[in-house]
Design a protein around this motif. Structure first.
Motif, PDB file in Angstrom:
ATOM      1  N   ARG A 128       1.015  -1.265   0.070  1.00 14.39           N
ATOM      2  CA  ARG A 128      -0.109   0.186   0.074  1.00 14.39           C
ATOM      3  C   ARG A 128       0.915   1.293  -0.011  1.00 14.39           C
ATOM      4  N   SER A 129       1.895   1.100   0.821  1.00 15.39           N
ATOM      5  CA  SER A 129       2.760   2.393   0.888  1.00 15.39           C
ATOM      6  C   SER A 129       3.364   2.751  -0.593  1.00 15.39           C
ATOM      7  N   GLY A 130       3.716   1.514  -1.519  1.00 15.74           N
ATOM      8  CA  GLY A 130       4.220   1.665  -2.607  1.00 15.74           C
ATOM      9  C   GLY A 130       3.245   2.303  -3.527  1.00 15.74           C
ATOM     10  N   GLU A 131       1.925   1.864  -3.465  1.00 11.14           N
ATOM     11  CA  GLU A 131       1.077   2.179  -4.311  1.00 11.14           C
ATOM     12  C   GLU A 131       0.518   3.748  -4.131  1.00 11.14           C
ATOM     13  N   LYS A 132       0.952   4.147  -3.048  1.00 11.78           N
ATOM     14  CA  LYS A 132       0.653   5.737  -2.695  1.00 11.78           C
ATOM     15  C   LYS A 132       1.858   6.668  -3.187  1.00 11.78           C
ATOM     16  N   ASN A 133       3.288   5.994  -3.455  1.00  7.19           N
ATOM     17  CA  ASN A 133       4.148   6.618  -3.856  1.00  7.19           C
ATOM     18  C   ASN A 133       3.912   7.347  -5.576  1.00  7.19           C
ATOM     19  N   PRO A 134       3.823   8.338  -5.807  1.00  5.77           N
ATOM     20  CA  PRO A 134       3.692   8.704  -7.614  1.00  5.77           C
ATOM     21  C   PRO A 134       4.639   8.480  -8.260  1.00  5.77           C
ATOM     22  N   SER A 135       6.114   8.029  -7.609  1.00  6.71           N
ATOM     23  CA  SER A 135       7.290   7.804  -8.443  1.00  6.71           C
ATOM     24  C   SER A 135       7.266   6.342  -8.839  1.00  6.71           C
ATOM     25  N   ILE A 136       6.305   5.574  -8.256  1.00  8.96           N
ATOM     26  CA  ILE A 136       6.194   4.120  -8.733  1.00  8.96           C
ATOM     27  C   ILE A 136       5.317   3.831  -9.489  1.00  8.96           C
ATOM     28  N   VAL A 137       5.296   3.103 -10.815  1.00  9.28           N
ATOM     29  CA  VAL A 137       4.129   2.662 -11.619  1.00  9.28           C
ATOM     30  C   VAL A 137       4.638   1.273 -11.840  1.00  9.28           C
ATOM     31  N   VAL A 138       3.596   0.578 -11.528  1.00 14.25           N
ATOM     32  CA  VAL A 138       3.946  -0.810 -12.033  1.00 14.25           C
ATOM     33  C   VAL A 138       2.807  -1.122 -13.105  1.00 14.25           C
ATOM     34  N   ARG A 139       3.315  -1.290 -14.309  1.00 13.65           N
ATOM     35  CA  ARG A 139       2.450  -1.628 -15.690  1.00 13.65           C
ATOM     36  C   ARG A 139       2.426  -2.775 -16.167  1.00 13.65           C
ATOM     37  N   GLU A 140       1.286  -3.189 -16.867  1.00 10.48           N
ATOM     38  CA  GLU A 140       1.349  -4.210 -17.901  1.00 10.48           C
ATOM     39  C   GLU A 140       2.340  -4.061 -19.143  1.00 10.48           C
ATOM     40  N   VAL A 141       2.684  -5.091 -19.658  1.00  8.45           N
ATOM     41  CA  VAL A 141       3.465  -5.024 -20.754  1.00  8.45           C
ATOM     42  C   VAL A 141       2.579  -4.889 -21.751  1.00  8.45           C
ATOM     43  N   ASP A 142       2.814  -4.561 -23.216  1.00  6.28           N
ATOM     44  CA  ASP A 142       2.141  -4.421 -24.296  1.00  6.28           C
ATOM     45  C   ASP A 142       2.371  -5.527 -25.133  1.00  6.28           C
ATOM     46  N   LYS A 143       1.641  -6.713 -25.431  1.00  4.88           N
ATOM     47  CA  LYS A 143       2.160  -7.687 -26.214  1.00  4.88           C
ATOM     48  C   LYS A 143       2.295  -7.060 -27.736  1.00  4.88           C
ATOM     49  N   ARG A 144       1.548  -6.155 -28.127  1.00  4.03           N
ATOM     50  CA  ARG A 144       1.623  -5.726 -29.597  1.00  4.03           C
ATOM     51  C   ARG A 144       2.957  -4.899 -29.550  1.00  4.03           C
TER      52      ARG A 144
END
Length: 383
Positions: free
Chosen positions: A195-211
């Motif tokens: 939860r602490s990481g999710e509140k950190n605007p510097s961190i983004v966890v994204r899906e890859v784009d298979k395209r």
């Protein structure tokens, strides 16, 4: 007893016999998963395996009474020869693997032949079993015979361990896989870190784009080769290998199961998760024809699986000694855990392999309440 003969694999028929042997040796083992024969042939065919761009191998077959009773590969990875000796490989280190044998006499003869080939190439030390790249199926299964392996993991007969050790080989490294119930939420401390990481605007966890498969693969490869570079047994993955692995794995690559973590816009961590393809191919007995291909294609459209496997994850080296390393790992694991349960019906996760002395990854696995379910061992011997 009829004389045993060892011959090098030189023809297509020899390669077919090499692939076919385990189907007979393991036919009564309920936990062995028959590989697709086309895939197994591709791994030992230089034109179809990018690993051969920096490696050479000689396969051998053992014959007795007119039938094949054993097999082995002796191989040299030229990139491994350039790695620091303290990391397991280095100058003079050859390898053997893909070993299967009816009995200990057959195994001993095959191993002697593989060692002779390595000596003839100037090698002074042998590691095994490694089948064939360290990134494929390294190590001999020594714990966890009572359940099937997941995709891209090996299985073995229990007696092989004694045969190897009686041949003078000593354990050098253990690799572990961990399993966990992914339908359960993680412990409170881990949840707070996430939860602490999710509140950190510097961190983004994204899906890859298979395209953008090649672009995303390049990002992951860059992180991987940096993150793993100090690990025992590390050999950098090369573009030809990535290309071939991409072709093989692309059908089971799904955007929501592969995530990249970015810190202030910079990709710094990744996690790859694969639906356990072994659940789909086990009933096919190695064959896509006549109807196996249709069953597999139907499954690949939207896999419903019990198990998800995490074969690879990593955090860039300059963050590995910071608190961010474990936080990013927990965030990646949690994001994919949620997707695995919600979108694929999975209930079980398997993480690994992980080196037994990789304190960081073993601590993460322990923190999310997973347990070791399989152990693989690599052996060494001076030639």
């Amino acid at each position: 007893m009829t004389a045993l003969t060892i011959t090098p694999v030189t023809t297509r028929a020899d390669r077919k016999a090499f692939v076919d042997l385990p189907f007979r040796l393991y036919r009564d083992d309920p936990h062995w998963v028959p590989p697709l024969k086309g895939e197994a042939l591709g791994l030992i065919t230089p034109e179809k395996n990018g690993w051969y761009s920096h490696a050479e191998a000689q396969l051998f077959l053992a014959h007795r009474d007119g039938r094949v009773v054993g097999r082995i590969s002796a191989h040299i990875d030229t990139l491994a020869l350039t790695m620091p000796a303290a990391q397991g490989f280095g100058p003079g280190v050859g390898q053997w693997g893909l070993m299967e044998a009816e009995d200990e006499q057959v195994f001993a003869a095959l191993l002697a032949q593989a060692e002779d080939w390595l000596r003839g190439k100037g090698m002074t030390r042998a590691l095994g079993p490694i089948s064939q790249s360290i990134w494929e199926e390294p190590g001999l299964l020594i714990q966890g015979y009572d359940h099937p392996p997941t995709v891209m993991m090996g299985h073995a007969r229990p007696e092989y361990r004694g045969w190897i050790e009686r041949a003078g080989y000593l354990p050098v490294k253990q690799l572990q896989t961990y399993e966990l119930d992914i339908t359960q939420e993680f412990p409170p401390l881990v949840k707070r870190i996430i939860r602490s990481g999710e509140k950190n605007p510097s961190i983004v966890v994204r899906e890859v784009d298979k395209r953008k498969f090649e672009e995303e693969a390049a990002i992951i490869l860059s992180i991987l080769n940096d993150a793993w570079s100090d690990n025992w047994g590390f050999v950098p993955l090369t573009p030809p290998e990535i290309k071939d692995v991409g072709v093989k794995l692309k059908p089971i690559v799904f955007n929501d199961l592969i995530r990249i973590a970015e810190l202030d816009g910079r990709p710094v961590a990744f996690m790859i998760t694969l639906p356990d393809l072994n659940e789909a191919i086990a009933p096919l007995n190695g064959h896509l024809l006549p109807f196996g291909w249709a069953r597999l294609l139907w499954w690949l459209r939207k896999p419903r699986v019990r198990t998800m496997r995490v074969p690879l994850m990593g955090v860039v080296k300059d963050l590995q000694s910071s608190r961010l390393a474990s936080q990013l790992a927990f965030m990646l694991i949690e994001a994919i855990r949620r997707a695995s349960v919600a979108n694929y019906g999975a209930s079980r996760g398997e993480i690994g392999w992980i080196l037994d002395d990789n304190q960081g990854m073993n601590s993460i696995a322990t923190a999310i309440e997973s347990r070791v379910n399989k152990v693989y061992q690599i052996y060494e011997r001076t030639l």
